[in-house]
Design a protein around this motif. Sequence first.
Motif, PDB file in Angstrom:
ATOM      1  N   LEU A 170      -4.920   7.696  -4.638  1.00  0.00           N
ATOM      2  CA  LEU A 170      -4.874   8.889  -5.511  1.00  0.00           C
ATOM      3  C   LEU A 170      -5.223   8.375  -6.923  1.00  0.00           C
ATOM      4  O   LEU A 170      -5.178   7.141  -7.406  1.00  0.00           O
ATOM      5  CB  LEU A 170      -3.335   9.073  -5.391  1.00  0.00           C
ATOM      6  CG  LEU A 170      -2.923   9.766  -4.361  1.00  0.00           C
ATOM      7  CD1 LEU A 170      -1.393  10.128  -4.637  1.00  0.00           C
ATOM      8  CD2 LEU A 170      -3.513  11.182  -4.172  1.00  0.00           C
ATOM      9  N   SER A 196      -0.645   4.825  -3.778  1.00  0.00           N
ATOM     10  CA  SER A 196      -0.595   5.359  -2.490  1.00  0.00           C
ATOM     11  C   SER A 196      -1.935   5.490  -1.944  1.00  0.00           C
ATOM     12  O   SER A 196      -3.126   5.737  -2.848  1.00  0.00           O
ATOM     13  CB  SER A 196       0.143   6.767  -2.316  1.00  0.00           C
ATOM     14  OG  SER A 196      -0.341   8.055  -2.984  1.00  0.00           O
ATOM     15  N   GLU A 210      -0.248  10.288   3.973  1.00  0.00           N
ATOM     16  CA  GLU A 210      -0.132   9.653   2.601  1.00  0.00           C
ATOM     17  C   GLU A 210       0.903   8.379   2.944  1.00  0.00           C
ATOM     18  O   GLU A 210       1.791   8.488   3.306  1.00  0.00           O
ATOM     19  CB  GLU A 210       0.542  10.400   1.562  1.00  0.00           C
ATOM     20  CG  GLU A 210       0.481   9.528   0.232  1.00  0.00           C
ATOM     21  CD  GLU A 210       0.893  10.675  -0.947  1.00  0.00           C
ATOM     22  OE1 GLU A 210       0.747   9.815  -1.997  1.00  0.00           O
ATOM     23  OE2 GLU A 210       0.915  11.744  -0.831  1.00  0.00           O
ATOM     24  N   TYR A 211       0.253   7.192   2.550  1.00  0.00           N
ATOM     25  CA  TYR A 211       1.207   5.942   2.994  1.00  0.00           C
ATOM     26  C   TYR A 211       1.253   5.377   1.273  1.00  0.00           C
ATOM     27  O   TYR A 211       0.470   5.433   0.502  1.00  0.00           O
ATOM     28  CB  TYR A 211       0.383   5.070   3.643  1.00  0.00           C
ATOM     29  CG  TYR A 211      -0.130   5.646   4.897  1.00  0.00           C
ATOM     30  CD1 TYR A 211       0.888   5.571   5.935  1.00  0.00           C
ATOM     31  CD2 TYR A 211      -1.283   6.229   5.146  1.00  0.00           C
ATOM     32  CE1 TYR A 211       0.451   6.109   7.303  1.00  0.00           C
ATOM     33  CE2 TYR A 211      -1.697   6.744   6.382  1.00  0.00           C
ATOM     34  CZ  TYR A 211      -0.851   6.783   7.267  1.00  0.00           C
ATOM     35  OH  TYR A 211      -1.073   7.306   8.449  1.00  0.00           O
ATOM     36  N   GLU A 212       2.426   4.593   1.325  1.00  0.00           N
ATOM     37  CA  GLU A 212       2.740   3.906   0.101  1.00  0.00           C
ATOM     38  C   GLU A 212       1.606   2.972  -0.554  1.00  0.00           C
ATOM     39  O   GLU A 212       1.361   2.896  -1.486  1.00  0.00           O
ATOM     40  CB  GLU A 212       4.038   3.180   0.074  1.00  0.00           C
ATOM     41  CG  GLU A 212       5.270   3.877   0.184  1.00  0.00           C
ATOM     42  CD  GLU A 212       6.500   3.158   0.243  1.00  0.00           C
ATOM     43  OE1 GLU A 212       6.312   1.908   0.121  1.00  0.00           O
ATOM     44  OE2 GLU A 212       7.467   3.717   0.263  1.00  0.00           O
ATOM     45  N   SER A 217       3.962  11.213   3.410  1.00  0.00           N
ATOM     46  CA  SER A 217       3.798  12.373   4.338  1.00  0.00           C
ATOM     47  C   SER A 217       2.760  12.528   5.293  1.00  0.00           C
ATOM     48  O   SER A 217       1.979  11.298   5.377  1.00  0.00           O
ATOM     49  CB  SER A 217       3.236  13.575   3.110  1.00  0.00           C
ATOM     50  OG  SER A 217       1.981  13.232   2.688  1.00  0.00           O
ATOM     51  N   VAL A 226      -4.277   8.019   0.830  1.00  0.00           N
ATOM     52  CA  VAL A 226      -4.256   9.084   1.459  1.00  0.00           C
ATOM     53  C   VAL A 226      -5.320   8.962   2.811  1.00  0.00           C
ATOM     54  O   VAL A 226      -6.513   8.348   2.552  1.00  0.00           O
ATOM     55  CB  VAL A 226      -4.739  10.399   0.783  1.00  0.00           C
ATOM     56  CG1 VAL A 226      -4.760  11.589   1.490  1.00  0.00           C
ATOM     57  CG2 VAL A 226      -3.470  10.524  -0.284  1.00  0.00           C
TER      58      VAL A 226
END
Length: 95
Positions: A94, A2, A56-58, A38, A4
């Motif tokens: 991450l 992911s 936060e993205y995949e 998120s 951020v």
Amino acid sequence: MSLVVITDWLADTGAQQHVADLLPAVTEAALIEPGVLSFRVVRSLRDQAAFVVFAEYEDEHALVAHRESAPYQRLVLAGITPHLIDRQAEAYALV
């Protein structure tokens, strides 16, 4: 993995409330987009013109899709960005 993105916004004098008023709609729209894990916006207690967006993205594709979405174009680019005097964004992976 992911991705951020942390974005700092500083609203122009007199535009702080305008920016704050649009943020619930920005958050609501982002959270229903595929790939958005998120999305949260906070406002400084010390400086009411300062906002920080934590998203936060995949993956990078989800980030690009978010930035190309109609709500982002309308609410952020057309509605908020013209009222900012500073905008900084940094992407993180991450670990």
